[in-house]
Design a protein around this motif. Structure first.
Motif, short mmCIF file in Angstrom:
data_model
loop_
_atom_site.label_atom_id
_atom_site.label_comp_id
_atom_site.label_asym_id
_atom_site.label_seq_id
_atom_site.Cartn_x
_atom_site.Cartn_y
_atom_site.Cartn_z
N TRP A 1 0.84 -1.19 0.00
CA TRP A 1 0.00 0.00 0.00
C TRP A 1 0.87 1.24 0.00
O TRP A 1 1.86 1.32 0.74
CB TRP A 1 -0.90 0.03 1.24
N ALA B 1 -9.55 5.07 0.10
CA ALA B 1 -8.83 3.97 -0.53
C ALA B 1 -8.23 3.04 0.52
O ALA B 1 -8.26 1.81 0.35
CB ALA B 1 -7.73 4.54 -1.43
N ARG B 2 -7.68 3.61 1.59
CA ARG B 2 -7.09 2.76 2.62
C ARG B 2 -8.15 1.91 3.30
O ARG B 2 -7.89 0.74 3.65
CB ARG B 2 -6.35 3.62 3.66
N VAL C 1 -8.79 -1.00 1.12
CA VAL C 1 -7.74 -2.00 1.29
C VAL C 1 -8.00 -2.84 2.53
O VAL C 1 -7.86 -4.08 2.51
CB VAL C 1 -6.36 -1.31 1.38
N LEU D 1 -1.06 -1.03 -4.36
CA LEU D 1 -2.37 -0.41 -4.14
C LEU D 1 -2.19 1.06 -3.77
O LEU D 1 -1.38 1.39 -2.92
CB LEU D 1 -3.12 -1.13 -3.02
N PRO E 1 -4.55 5.17 -3.84
CA PRO E 1 -5.75 5.87 -4.29
C PRO E 1 -5.66 6.06 -5.81
O PRO E 1 -4.57 6.15 -6.36
CB PRO E 1 -5.69 7.21 -3.56
N THR E 2 -6.79 6.13 -6.48
CA THR E 2 -6.75 6.37 -7.92
C THR E 2 -6.48 7.83 -8.23
O THR E 2 -5.64 8.15 -9.08
CB THR E 2 -8.07 5.94 -8.58
N SER F 1 -8.85 0.59 -11.66
CA SER F 1 -9.51 1.34 -10.59
C SER F 1 -10.82 0.67 -10.25
O SER F 1 -11.61 0.34 -11.14
CB SER F 1 -9.77 2.79 -11.02
N ALA G 1 -14.21 2.69 -4.26
CA ALA G 1 -13.66 2.63 -2.90
C ALA G 1 -14.54 3.33 -1.88
O ALA G 1 -14.13 3.46 -0.72
CB ALA G 1 -12.27 3.25 -2.88
N LEU H 1 -9.96 3.03 -5.73
CA LEU H 1 -8.74 2.35 -5.31
C LEU H 1 -8.06 1.82 -6.56
O LEU H 1 -8.69 1.12 -7.36
CB LEU H 1 -9.05 1.19 -4.36
N THR I 1 -16.29 -4.28 -2.23
CA THR I 1 -16.07 -3.06 -2.97
C THR I 1 -17.30 -2.18 -2.82
O THR I 1 -18.41 -2.66 -2.60
CB THR I 1 -15.79 -3.33 -4.46
#
Length: 410
Positions: A252, A269-270, A273, A335, A337-338, A370, A373, A384, A409
């Motif tokens: 990450w 995003a985290r 994950v 991984l 963030p997008t 992507s 997230a 993500l 997701t």
């Protein structure tokens, strides 16, 4: 580039796709497009006619597009003619993996690259919006009826340059839309519209981009639909890139060592994950050193500028390739963030590159995906990004499909 969080409008409550635009809601516009395999299986078995499936898609587009502005052209007569041809082919027993699936293609010239999809039985229904002339940063779209709006909030951009493609899929007008990704042009609109967006390995599929930065891609509502696209377009001679067992090891990074993303997309995003880890889809590994790439911006810009001195670009590319090779020697996935911010408004970009976390993988050529997230305080989706070694599209899709199957997701 995108505006800083402080410059964006005040938060709004989350809502369903294109409720915030004043467009017809999902019930009034008819049922959204069915999943790819569900449609194709029914058409092959002749439980559905392709011409009826396509007619329903055209009706959805006709009702919603005056507000969403996702399309520059809609090919009603041609699409219905192609759908009738698909029905004839299906009746003759021809194997058609995408039989009767309505497909949107990116831009007026997108049909040129859609040959494998049409051969598989897909039916192109129209060309999606891309940025208008004179727009230096491709983060919005211009459709036949005006600027393309984010289906979650009309005052926000859907991202770009595959703007209309993301909107058409997010709003359920079509299940699948083609894109191209030169710096994040599939992944960013996928994140900001809450859909799945895949950029393939650089050079693995044909691309008209002479710089080698742009790669074909696809936007879909599900990873299963993206996988159906991949099976239709992948070269038979290409390595299979079998996904193998789950969970897969992952690293990450919130910023790749050089970006300065806003806290909210990082947190979303985290959290995504964490859900993947809890569900046994991935396992996080501790890197031997922090994930630190060189900022690819100067290299990317030089590669896109005719006559530019490419010495520094070559140095950045070579060093990042070395670092990524070391990273993937110890993990299956990276991984991030997008996008570094939430979607900006239609007034235009600000002083932050929306491509900050994506364009390194156009320079390096790694495949990236992507997935949704979650939602920010403004009601807009975030993404993500999953990055894999070269040629491992199947791994990305397998992880995303398993995440969907386990309901982790957004």
């Amino acid at each position: 580039m995108v505006a800083r969080a402080a410059d964006r409008p005040r938060a709004a409550e989350p809502r369903g796709p294109y409720e915030g635009t004043g467009a017809l809601n999902g019930h009034a516009s008819g049922s959204p497009a069915a999943p790819v395999e569900e449609t194709a299986s029914a058409v092959r078995a002749r439980r559905l006619r392709a011409v009826d499936v396509v007619a329903e898609a055209l009706e959805r587009i006709g009702r919603a597009d005056p507000v969403l502005c996702a399309f520059t052209e809609v090919w009603d007569e041609e699409a219905l003619r192609r759908a009738r041809e698909v029905d004839v082919r299906a009746a003759a027993g021809e194997r058609l993996p995408l039989a009767g699936v309505p497909i949107a293609v990116k831009g007026r010239h997108g049909l040129r690259a859609a040959g494998p999809l049409l051969a598989a039985g897909g039916v192109a229904v129209g060309a999606t919006s891309v940025p208008g002339p004179g727009t230096p940063w491709q983060t919005w779209g211009l459709g036949a009826h005006g600027r393309t709006v984010n289906p979650w909030r009309a005052d926000r951009t859907p991202g770009g340059s595959s703007a209309g493609a993301a909107v058409a899929v997010a709003a359920g007008l079509v299940p699948l839309a083609t894109g191209s990704d030169g710096a994040g042009s599939v992944r960013i609109p996928a994140a900001w519209c809450g859909v799945t967006g895949l950029k393939v390995t650089g050079g693995r599929l044909p691309s008209p981009d002479r710089t080698g930065l742009a790669a074909p891609g696809v936007l879909t509502r599900t990873a299963a639909d993206a996988a159906a696209w991949w099976r239709a377009v992948a070269r038979p001679s290409a390595p299979a890139g079998a996904p193998g067992p789950l969970p897969r090891s992952a690293l990450w990074s919130p910023d790749l060592g050089f970006a300065a993303p806003d806290p909210e997309p990082v947190a979303l995003a985290r959290a995504a994950v964490g859900r993947l880890v809890d569900a046994g889809v991935v396992r996080l590994v501790r890197p031997s050193a922090p994930v630190r790439l060189l900022d690819p911006a100067p290299a990317w810009l030089a590669l896109r500028t005719p006559g530019a001195d490419l010495a520094d670009a070559g140095r950045v590319r070579a060093e990042n390739d070395r670092r990524l090779a070391r990273l993937f020697a110890g993990a299956d996935l990276l991984l991030t963030p997008t996008a570094p911010t939430a979607p900006h408004g239609h007034e235009g970009p600000g002083d932050v590159y929306s491509t900050a976390l994506t364009w390194a993988f156009n320079v390096s050529g790694h495949p990236a995906l992507s997935v949704p997230a979650g939602f920010g305080a403004d009601g807009c989706p975030a993404g993500l990004q999953l990055v894999a070694p070269h040629g491992r599209e199947a791994l990305l899709l397998a992880v995303a499909r398993e995440a969907e199957r386990r309901g982790v997701t957004a």
